[in-house]
Design an enzyme around this catalytic site. Structure first.
Site, PDB file in Angstrom:
ATOM      1  N   TYR A 273       0.794  -0.754   0.012  1.00 24.04           N
ATOM      2  CA  TYR A 273       0.290   0.082  -0.058  1.00 24.04           C
ATOM      3  C   TYR A 273       0.847   1.156   0.444  1.00 24.04           C
ATOM      4  CZ  TYR A 273      -4.350  -2.830  -0.035  1.00 24.04           C
ATOM      5  OH  TYR A 273      -5.456  -3.330  -0.267  1.00 24.04           O
TER       6      TYR A 273
ATOM      7  N   ASN B 203     -13.262   3.481  -5.644  1.00 30.63           N
ATOM      8  CA  ASN B 203     -11.654   3.504  -5.526  1.00 30.63           C
ATOM      9  C   ASN B 203     -10.826   4.363  -3.888  1.00 30.63           C
ATOM     10  OD1 ASN B 203     -11.811   2.657  -8.376  1.00 30.63           O
ATOM     11  ND2 ASN B 203     -11.881   4.794  -9.104  1.00 30.63           N
TER      12      ASN B 203
ATOM     13  N   HIS C 148     -14.250   1.372  -0.455  1.00 27.87           N
ATOM     14  CA  HIS C 148     -13.382   0.915   0.352  1.00 27.87           C
ATOM     15  C   HIS C 148     -12.515   0.912   0.780  1.00 27.87           C
ATOM     16  CE1 HIS C 148     -15.350  -2.431  -3.116  1.00 27.87           C
ATOM     17  NE2 HIS C 148     -15.244  -2.422  -2.147  1.00 27.87           N
TER      18      HIS C 148
ATOM     19  N   GLY D 163     -16.730   2.398 -15.522  1.00 21.93           N
ATOM     20  CA  GLY D 163     -15.661   1.892 -14.714  1.00 21.93           C
ATOM     21  C   GLY D 163     -15.655   1.552 -13.690  1.00 21.93           C
TER      22      GLY D 163
ATOM     23  N   SER E 111     -15.959  -3.617 -13.177  1.00 21.29           N
ATOM     24  CA  SER E 111     -16.442  -4.151 -13.503  1.00 21.29           C
ATOM     25  C   SER E 111     -17.961  -5.390 -13.252  1.00 21.29           C
ATOM     26  CB  SER E 111     -15.621  -5.383 -13.918  1.00 21.29           C
ATOM     27  OG  SER E 111     -15.666  -5.335 -12.305  1.00 21.29           O
TER      28      SER E 111
HETATM   29  P1  OAD Z   1     -12.264  -4.179 -12.060  1.00 22.34           P
HETATM   30  O1  OAD Z   1     -10.532  -4.150 -12.608  1.00 22.34           O
HETATM   31  O2  OAD Z   1     -12.923  -5.193 -12.246  1.00 22.34           O
HETATM   32  O3  OAD Z   1     -12.871  -3.310 -13.391  1.00 22.34           O
HETATM   33  C1  OAD Z   1     -12.755  -1.974 -13.870  1.00 22.34           C
HETATM   34  C2  OAD Z   1     -13.201  -1.638 -15.775  1.00 22.34           C
HETATM   35  O4  OAD Z   1     -12.935  -0.304 -15.719  1.00 22.34           O
HETATM   36  C3  OAD Z   1     -13.500  -2.728 -16.399  1.00 22.34           C
HETATM   37  O5  OAD Z   1     -14.838  -3.260 -17.109  1.00 22.34           O
HETATM   38  C4  OAD Z   1     -12.766  -2.454 -17.377  1.00 22.34           C
HETATM   39  O6  OAD Z   1     -13.254  -2.169 -19.290  1.00 22.34           O
HETATM   40  C5  OAD Z   1     -12.670  -0.778 -17.296  1.00 22.34           C
HETATM   41  N1  OAD Z   1     -11.972   0.185 -18.048  1.00 22.34           N
HETATM   42  C6  OAD Z   1     -10.566   0.315 -18.188  1.00 22.34           C
HETATM   43  N2  OAD Z   1      -9.840   1.061 -18.648  1.00 22.34           N
HETATM   44  C7  OAD Z   1     -11.562   1.915 -18.536  1.00 22.34           C
HETATM   45  C8  OAD Z   1     -11.172   3.460 -19.506  1.00 22.34           C
HETATM   46  N3  OAD Z   1     -10.216   3.953 -19.174  1.00 22.34           N
HETATM   47  N4  OAD Z   1     -12.745   3.919 -18.725  1.00 22.34           N
HETATM   48  C9  OAD Z   1     -13.382   3.311 -18.555  1.00 22.34           C
HETATM   49  N5  OAD Z   1     -13.450   2.509 -17.626  1.00 22.34           N
HETATM   50  C10 OAD Z   1     -12.286   1.294 -17.835  1.00 22.34           C
HETATM   51  O7  OAD Z   1     -12.145  -2.726 -11.081  1.00 22.34           O
HETATM   52  P2  OAD Z   1     -13.494  -3.113 -10.009  1.00 22.34           P
HETATM   53  O8  OAD Z   1     -14.731  -3.324 -10.795  1.00 22.34           O
HETATM   54  O9  OAD Z   1     -13.507  -0.351  -9.668  1.00 22.34           O
HETATM   55  O10 OAD Z   1     -11.557  -3.896  -3.939  1.00 22.34           O
HETATM   56  O11 OAD Z   1     -13.442  -3.296  -8.691  1.00 22.34           O
HETATM   57  C11 OAD Z   1     -13.831  -2.785  -7.752  1.00 22.34           C
HETATM   58  C12 OAD Z   1     -13.339  -3.836  -6.459  1.00 22.34           C
HETATM   59  O12 OAD Z   1     -12.334  -5.019  -6.717  1.00 22.34           O
HETATM   60  C13 OAD Z   1     -12.276  -3.001  -6.154  1.00 22.34           C
HETATM   61  O13 OAD Z   1     -12.396  -1.532  -6.102  1.00 22.34           O
HETATM   62  C14 OAD Z   1     -10.837  -3.248  -5.439  1.00 22.34           C
HETATM   63  C15 OAD Z   1     -10.708  -4.945  -6.295  1.00 22.34           C
HETATM   64  O14 OAD Z   1     -10.712  -5.233  -5.674  1.00 22.34           O
HETATM   65  C16 OAD Z   1     -10.496  -3.407  -3.022  1.00 22.34           C
HETATM   66  O15 OAD Z   1      -9.776  -3.245  -3.245  1.00 22.34           O
HETATM   67  C17 OAD Z   1     -11.792  -3.929  -1.897  1.00 22.34           C
END
Ligand code: OAD
Length: 229
Positions: free
Chosen positions: A55, A89, A106, A172, A174
């Protein structure tokens, strides 16, 4: 005049163009680590030095990143709407982009908290949190991050905010990680919803969803322009 309420759920993709890696686009590894080695309470108990180091690196990187066009456009929306951001985020790019109401689901990279009393939360000066850094009651400080397997204290508030939206945006993410991924289910069916993600797809059971398959920088800027017109 009563302003319309826009509620916005963001994930790692909104910060991607600022240079912060997303989680699931990087082949299962997150900055060279397996998630269970750095982002679980077990990892902290097993090897707190590794977790702190991980971190610390993320925090150091965050100081070198700047908000991108998407963060800035979302702050612009406040001129005309009551805007509430709900973010998964741990970075502070929404705040630095100018958004005033940001709920972190988170945790926050630039904060630490006591391992003995979770209500004791402190800002971290600079980038480093070390073994031996203690809270006012004398226990070790840990990153103020919600690790896998831990409860998400702000989820009820986020669900309530989602249920009151006049317009909803998802940017952004998943939608893989619960309970955050379930928030769309609290938004009333008649509310217009926008999903901005280059890999965005229909979400089962969600009505009135417009999918914008663009990166956040372009997709959010264009949508904000439309909503502000
Ligand atoms: P993910 O990495 O699962 O998903 C990221 C999303 O962003 C995907 O759907 C990509 O298609 C999209 N993406 C990539 N580049 C992009 C761009 N330039 N503009 C827009 N979208 C884009 O991330 P999260 O869904 O945020 O938790 O993940 C959720 C949680 O899982 C996070 O908060 C974290 C992780 O483990 C903790 O740390 C507790």
């Amino acid at each position: 005049m009563l302003m319309k309420k826009i509620v916005i759920l963001t994930g790692a993709g909104v910060s991607a163009e600022s240079g912060i890696k997303t989680f699931r686009d990087s082949g299962g590894l997150w900055e060279e680590h397996r998630v269970e080695d750095v982002a679980t309470f077990d990892a902290w108990e097993r090897d707190p030095e590794l977790v702190l180091k991980f971190y610390n690196e993320r925090r150091k990187q965050l100081y070198e990143c700047k908000p991108n066009a998407a963060h800035i456009a979302l702050a612009e929306l406040e001129k005309k709407f009551d805007v509430q951001i709900i973010t998964q985020n741990v970075d502070d790019l929404h705040e630095r982009g100018g958004s005033t109401k940001v709920l972190h689901l988170h945790g926050e990279l630039k904060k630490s908290r006591s391992t003995m009393d979770e209500t004791l939360v402190y800002p971290i000066e600079g980038w480093e949190l070390k073994m031996g850094d203690c809270c006012e009651k004398g226990s070790q400080l840990r990153p103020h991050i919600v690790w896998f397997g831990e409860a998400v204290p702000n989820i009820l508030k986020a669900a309530e905010l989602s249920s009151k939206a006049d317009i909803y945006m998802v940017i952004g993410t998943s939608l893989n990680v619960y309970p955050a991924a379930g928030l769309l289910g609290y938004v009333p069916p008649y509310v217009p919803k926008y999903l901005i993600d280059p890999n965005g797809n229909e979400v089962m059971g969600v009505n009135n969803l417009t999918i914008i398959k663009e990166k956040a920088g372009k997709g959010v800027t264009e949508l904000v322009k439309k909503l502000m017109a």
